[in-house]
Scaffold this motif. Structure first.
Motif, short mmCIF file in Angstrom:
data_model
loop_
_atom_site.label_atom_id
_atom_site.label_comp_id
_atom_site.label_asym_id
_atom_site.label_seq_id
_atom_site.Cartn_x
_atom_site.Cartn_y
_atom_site.Cartn_z
N ALA A 468 0.85 -1.20 0.00
CA ALA A 468 0.00 0.00 0.00
C ALA A 468 0.88 1.24 0.00
CB ALA A 468 -0.92 0.02 1.21
N GLU A 469 0.36 2.27 -0.61
CA GLU A 469 1.04 3.56 -0.63
C GLU A 469 -0.02 4.61 -0.34
OE1 GLU A 469 3.21 4.18 -4.28
OE2 GLU A 469 3.21 6.35 -4.03
N VAL A 470 0.19 5.36 0.74
CA VAL A 470 -0.82 6.32 1.16
C VAL A 470 -0.22 7.72 1.12
CG1 VAL A 470 -2.40 7.04 3.01
CG2 VAL A 470 -1.97 4.60 2.59
N GLU A 471 -0.89 8.61 0.42
CA GLU A 471 -0.37 9.96 0.25
C GLU A 471 -1.43 10.98 0.59
OE1 GLU A 471 0.85 10.85 -3.75
OE2 GLU A 471 1.73 12.77 -3.18
N MET A 472 -1.03 11.99 1.36
CA MET A 472 -1.98 13.08 1.61
C MET A 472 -1.63 14.24 0.69
SD MET A 472 -3.25 14.87 5.14
CE MET A 472 -4.27 13.52 5.70
N LEU A 473 -2.63 14.68 -0.06
CA LEU A 473 -2.42 15.78 -1.00
C LEU A 473 -2.53 17.12 -0.26
CD1 LEU A 473 -4.63 14.41 -3.92
CD2 LEU A 473 -2.18 14.09 -3.53
N PRO A 474 -2.04 18.17 -0.88
CA PRO A 474 -2.06 19.48 -0.19
C PRO A 474 -3.46 19.93 0.22
CG PRO A 474 -0.66 19.56 -2.15
CD PRO A 474 -1.32 18.22 -2.16
N ASP A 475 -4.51 19.43 -0.45
CA ASP A 475 -5.86 19.84 -0.04
C ASP A 475 -6.45 18.92 1.03
OD1 ASP A 475 -6.33 17.53 -1.41
OD2 ASP A 475 -7.74 18.39 -2.86
N GLY A 476 -5.63 18.01 1.54
CA GLY A 476 -6.11 17.16 2.63
C GLY A 476 -6.74 15.87 2.16
N ARG A 477 -6.93 15.73 0.85
CA ARG A 477 -7.46 14.46 0.36
C ARG A 477 -6.37 13.41 0.39
NH1 ARG A 477 -12.20 13.94 -1.88
NH2 ARG A 477 -11.45 12.02 -2.83
N VAL A 478 -6.79 12.17 0.46
CA VAL A 478 -5.80 11.10 0.57
C VAL A 478 -5.95 10.14 -0.61
CG1 VAL A 478 -5.24 9.03 1.93
CG2 VAL A 478 -5.49 11.24 3.05
N ILE A 479 -4.81 9.75 -1.15
CA ILE A 479 -4.79 8.73 -2.19
C ILE A 479 -4.22 7.46 -1.55
CG2 ILE A 479 -3.85 8.02 -4.42
CD1 ILE A 479 -5.25 10.53 -4.93
N CYS A 480 -4.95 6.37 -1.66
CA CYS A 480 -4.42 5.10 -1.16
C CYS A 480 -4.23 4.18 -2.36
CB CYS A 480 -5.39 4.49 -0.15
SG CYS A 480 -4.90 2.83 0.35
N LYS A 481 -3.00 3.88 -2.68
CA LYS A 481 -2.72 2.93 -3.75
C LYS A 481 -2.57 1.54 -3.15
CE LYS A 481 -0.52 6.30 -6.75
NZ LYS A 481 0.75 6.74 -7.39
N THR A 482 -3.15 0.59 -3.81
CA THR A 482 -3.10 -0.77 -3.26
C THR A 482 -2.78 -1.77 -4.36
OG1 THR A 482 -4.38 -2.50 -2.16
CG2 THR A 482 -5.62 -1.01 -3.56
N GLY A 483 -2.15 -2.85 -3.96
CA GLY A 483 -1.89 -3.94 -4.90
C GLY A 483 -3.08 -4.88 -5.04
N LEU A 484 -4.14 -4.58 -4.29
CA LEU A 484 -5.36 -5.38 -4.41
C LEU A 484 -6.15 -4.92 -5.64
CD1 LEU A 484 -6.55 -5.16 -0.70
CD2 LEU A 484 -5.34 -7.07 -1.77
N THR A 485 -7.19 -5.64 -5.97
CA THR A 485 -8.06 -5.23 -7.07
C THR A 485 -9.51 -5.28 -6.59
OG1 THR A 485 -8.06 -7.52 -7.79
CG2 THR A 485 -6.55 -6.03 -8.92
#
Lengths: 764, 290
Positions: A468-485
């Motif tokens: 998993a890769e979790v990133e918080m963007l400057p506007d506070g939204r979060v992107i969670c990248k996952t190897g799942l589908t």
């Protein structure tokens, strides 16, 4: 806290408003369409293929046969449970010289559209020399049976031998011994959306392929290997997926052929499997014959279990290797503590569609056999079958408990659970104590009702890792990248809830990105009920690392110790009092100024699976005139340690039950003696509809969290499916108890119930 | 699953449709609701070179209930019959049986005439038409003729309708006094093709004895089978569960169904007996209430 809340699915808005993007929805300029020509014979030598006439038709762009594929092309390898012994029976993308099931791909036609491609099919002339087929796993082992793969020299590709103690010796000393033969019919997961692929190849040979599902990163590597390309020259993209269930998303012949055709044509090539094709081409599952022997004492305590399993693999070994037979045997003892076990599984080839996993692989089959046998033991001793179960359960204090068998490269070791508890809840809910009286009164009115139970242990959280890769963007939204589908199970919502919980933000502020090899660096995918356990834990840790960073930055800014702070309601709060210390809006620019990267990756490793469990119970009524079966009441108790979203768990259980019901009563991939599939359309392959699926009461328990992951979760994907057939079969037998009818094979069709009612004389 | 190429015509009048039939004969297929034809074409089991779409032909849709007869236009959709209050009053069997056809999506497209000419012997409409002794009016450019079910249905999916004819209307009798109807089918799932279907009509006299009765079964032969041997025995008797049980027992030897993957011969025979008994009983009960 959003973990534990029944929040609405983030996936649904697009899907229910028609904004879904399935592979069939995609359109590119110059797109053309492929059709696969498949063998009409179960077993034959291909004498010749003449494509000249078809090639000359207007609108036909490309025709491929095995001879058009590279000489050094290797067959499709195994993804799970590989074994070199099985390699001689792997499938090539197009049949080389011999076909081994009706549906075996022989040629590909690409034309300007599907109509032309199907027209052209009439003009491909293939000369077959028909060979005698073998359509039964037991017959396939007979000395004079035709051999499917002459290189392998035998149809018995593999023999799995699992043992604990000495069952043969133990059986000699048992007071009672029962021997039974049970059978589970061939059926499979039938997604609403059939398979499909769309491959584009640009002038510099870069490939983009849409339509992947389930195991995108694995298929990405495999595609590169088989097409002899660098991995970074291929981008594989998951589209919305109309149902996974095991068969969808594995690497099939078409996963090679369609990209290959696109590379040859340098035009977008689409292939959408049609439903008739699907029945022949996509993995079947489930067909097994068991010869079981159990030894027990007068109290119903079972000591020895011996089982010989004949596993019908179909014409080739596909991507699952030995997964289904090994899981069948390793999970066969279920929730019971048998001291001596011996299980032998023959993995046998037949001239039928190859098989793979289907929701609850090995457990649907094993649970049917085992839970029927438990009821037979009870009937033999004239004991209450629920008491016999109680006397044999593994007790909570025996945890962790190993049954001594192994599958998927690990020894089965149950992590936690109280099996008697779920049975007890089922018994109370269904009114088992009062049922005999109720049954008697019903019988006086000429009604046949019965109540049956089935216990099960499931496995989940198969490793070895997820990313998993979790990133918080400057506007506070979060992107969670996952190897799942996302195969419909709700992993988007689940991971959003996990990130939301860690970061103190609303779950719909989290965007989950999955299934695109250009966006997600690695992953193992969604199968084996692994998502929430392994992928969920990876997201939990990645979000946790991000939380630490945010809190550290806030602590520096506020000049307070980090442990005084927490993330909550979109900001930083003082942990104890709960008042806001700083909003994210204030904190994020600070992080940016300080050059703090707000992106964290985590790869969660896990060595052992985790084992949820439960109990199904069914009350049925039989129509003595027709044998028709009506389910009056259905109940599932399921303990999965911790439910991230109970509504999704309930949905999994109910949807799973519907598929289990299909396997129990309706679905049957039936072949005739020459190897033709005779139930290959929705006219004859009966899946239960909303009219057939009863109300299901579920009870989701969280009494035994898994000690093996930070969330304490066990998976939810398959427990609704695996115990339906024995619960219903046991209920039917209970309704007809004085007739002593075994009901040892599936599906449990009304005709068999009627036959039983008609033919059998009461025992007494 | 794409159909082979075909020529498509969409006539605007019945006369035009009939003259197209005269022109193309056996090469043409009529497209009405398309619920059987289109799947067969998609699977390329049917490859008609010409398709004549009669959905634009006026005057072939509608339900007219007279004193003794119900006339239903050949192009009338199943759902129109299903939702007709007049049909419910005038022909309970039809009202009940139409609901057993497929699923609502199918009934919204499928037509009465289409079901009749498709002549599936387990389909509801052929069985009801036979049970009730209805009629079918077919037209060609030259003439119009009426056929009884016995004259119409030849065998599986085969009728005596000529390639130049179209089903104009289907006629059912209005239910008589002191009469009850019943229809029941056995399917493995709701909405599937019936394995066995049985339909009955029972009329009682003023004393409550059976004056006349009809029983028809589908799923045992190439055409719906009317079992007059069974119902003749009932005349003059008082309806009772025992009477129907006893009189239906011999059906085992009267029908000769074929097996398929869903049901054996023996099971089909059993179902014939059970369903016959049930529909006769129910029809008699309804007649008592009528």
């Amino acid at each position: 806290m959003s973990i534990g809340a029944s929040l609405k699915r983030l996936e649904d808005y697009n899907l229910v408003t028609g904004r879904g993007q399935y592979v069939g929805d995609l359109q590119f300029p110059d797109q053309c369409e492929a059709v696969i020509i498949r063998s009409p014979h179960a077993h034959a030598i291909i004498r010749s293929i003449d494509v000249e006439e078809a090639r000359g038709l207007d609108g036909v762009l490309l025709i491929l046969t095995a001879s058009d594929l590279p000489d050094d092309l290797r067959p499709i390898p195994m993804r799970l449970s590989p074994d070199p012994i099985l390699e001689k029976a792997l499938q090539y993308p197009l049949a080389k010289g011999r076909v081994r099931y009706v549906g075996d791909p022989v040629a590909v036609i690409v034309a300007k559209n599907r109509y032309v491609a199907e027209d052209a099919a009439d003009f491909i002339h293939i000369e077959y020399e028909v060979l005698p087929p073998v359509t039964d796993a037991v017959q396939s082992l007979e000395p004079d049976a035709p051999i499917l793969h002459p290189d392998a020299g035998t149809n018995e590709m593999y023999l799995i031998h699992g043992r604990k103690g000495d069952a043969a010796e133990r059986l000699k000393t048992c007071e009672h011994v029962l021997e039974e033969e049970l059978y589970v019919q061939r059926h499979s997961g039938i997604p609403m959306e059939t398979r499909g692929l769309l491959a584009l190849c640009d002038e510099d040979e870069r490939l983009t392929v849409y339509g992947a599902a389930k195991v995108v990163h694995f298929n990405h590597q495999l595609m590169a290997r088989l097409l002899n390309k660098n991995i970074d020259e291929i981008r594989l993209i998951e589209t919305d997926c109309g149902g996974g269930f095991g068969p969808r998303g594995e690497f099939y012949p078409e996963d090679y052929l369609i990209p290959f055709a696109a590379m040859r044509l340098k035009r977008p090539v689409r292939w959408i499997e049609d439903r008739l094709e699907h029945f022949k081409a996509t993995n079947h599952s489930r067909e097994q014959k068991h010869r079981v022997t159990v030894g027990f004492d007068g109290d119903g305590r079972i000591y020895a279990l011996r089982d010989e399993i004949f596993f019908d693999q179909g014409g080739y070994i596909r991507t699952h290797g030995t997964t289904v037979p090994s899981l069948t045997q390793a999970m066969f003892p279920g929730p019971y503590d048998f001291s001596d076990i011996e299980i032998v599984t023959h993995l046998v080839l037949t001239n039928k569609t190859p098989v793979g996993t289907y929701r609850g692989p090995g457990r649907f089959e094993g649970t049917f056999v085992r839970e029927r046998v438990i009821d037979m033991v009870a009937a033999h001793l004239k004991l209450d079958p629920t008491i016999v179960r109680e006397r044999n359960y593994i007790r909570p204090e025996q945890m962790p408990y190993s049954n001594g068998l192994s599958a998927l490269g690990q020894v089965i070791e149950y992590d936690s659970g109280d099996y008697a508890e779920t049975l007890d809840r089922a018994r109370k809910f269904m009114g088992w104590e009062e049922f005999a009286g109720k049954q008697l009164r019903a019988r006086e009115e000429g009604r046949f009702i019965g109540l049956g139970f089935a216990s099960f242990v499931e496995k989940s959280g198969f490793g070895p890792w997820e990313f998993a890769e979790v990133e918080m963007l400057p506007d506070g939204r979060v992107i969670c990248k996952t190897g799942l589908t996302e195969v419909g199970q709700g992993i988007t919502t689940t991971l959003a809830q996990i990130c939301s919980d860690q970061l103190g933000i609303p779950y719909d502020n989290v965007s989950v990105v999955h299934g695109d090899t250009a966006l997600v660096e690695k992953g193992n995918g969604s199968f084996a009920t692994r998502g929430a356990v392994v992928g969920g834990s990876a997201a939990w840790h990645a979000a946790g690392l991000l939380k630490e960073k945010l809190l550290k930055a806030a602590a520096g800014q506020l000049e307070v110790p980090v442990d005084m702070l927490a993330l909550k309601d979109g900001g930083v709060v003082y942990a104890e009092a709960g008042q806001t210390a700083m909003t994210l809006k204030e904190l994020l620019p600070v992080c940016s100024d300080l050059g703090i990267s707000l992106c964290e990756k985590y790869t969660f490793h896990i060595e052992h699976m985790t084992y949820p469990y439960g109990c199904h119970a069914a009350e049925v009524e039989l129509d003595p005139d027709t044998g028709a079966l009506q389910i009056l009441n259905y109940y599932i108790a399921y303990d999965l340690g911790k439910a991230i979203n109970p509504m999704l768990v309930e949905g999994q259980l109910i949807g799973g039950m519907a598929q289990g019901l299909g396997g129990a009563i309706y679905e049957n991939l039936k072949y005739d003696e020459i190897g033709q599939l005779v139930s290959g359309s929705f006219m004859d392959y009966l899946i239960p509809t909303s009219m057939e699926v009863p109300e299901v009461t579920t009870e989701i328990l969280e009494n035994y969290p898994s000690p093996l992951n930070p969330l304490g979760v066990k998976g939810a994907g398959e427990g609704g499916t695996v115990a339906v057939a024995p619960a219903i079969a046991n209920a039917i037998v209970n309704a007809l108890q004085e007739y002593a009818i075994p009901f040892t094979s599936l599906p449990l069709r009304p005709e068999r119930i009627r036959e039983a009612l008609k033919r059998m004389k009461p025992e007494r | 699953m794409k159909p082979a190429a075909f020529d498509y015509y969409k006539p605007e009048t019945l006369a035009e449709a009939l003259s197209l039939l005269d022109e193309f004969g056996y090469d043409a297929k009529i497209l009405a609701g398309g619920q059987s034809l289109i799947p067969m074409m998609n699977m390329r089991l049917a490859r008609p070179p010409v398709l004549i779409d009669i959905n634009g032909v006026p005057g072939m849709t509608g339900i007219e209930v007279g004193d003794s007869e119900i006339v239903i236009g050949g192009l009338t959709r199943h759902y129109m019959v299903e939702h007709s209050a007049e049909i419910e009053r005038s022909c309970p069997m039809l009202a009940e049986g139409i609901k057993l056809i497929g699923h609502s999506q199918i009934r919204s497209r499928g037509t009465i005439g289409g079901s009749i000419v498709h002549a599936d012997p387990t389909a509801e409409l052929p069985v009801m038409l036979t049970a009730l002794g209805g009629k079918v009016t077919v037209v060609s450019s030259g003439e119009e003729r009426e056929l009884t079910p016995e004259e119409l249905f030849l065998t599986y999916m085969t009728t005596t309708i000529e390639p130049n004819e179209i089903v104009k209307s289907v006629h059912f009798p209005v239910i008589a006094e002191r009469t009850g109807h019943a229809i029941e089918e056995f399917t493995l799932r709701s909405g599937d093709f019936a394995i066995i279907i049985a339909a009955a009509s029972v009329t009682l006299d003023e004393e409550g004895l059976i004056e006349s009765a009809a029983l028809c079964i589908g799923g045992v032969d190439g055409v719906p089978v009317k079992l007059d041997e069974v119902t003749d025995e009932l005349i003059g008797q008082a309806p009772s569960e025992e009477l129907f049980a006893e009189s239906c027992e011999p059906i085992v030897d009267m029908v000769e169904p074929e097996k398929d993957i869903h049901a054996s011969v023996e099971y089909r025979k059993d179902l014939c007996v059970a369903l016959s008994r049930r529909v006769l009983k129910k029809a008699a009960d309804e007649a008592k209430l009528a």
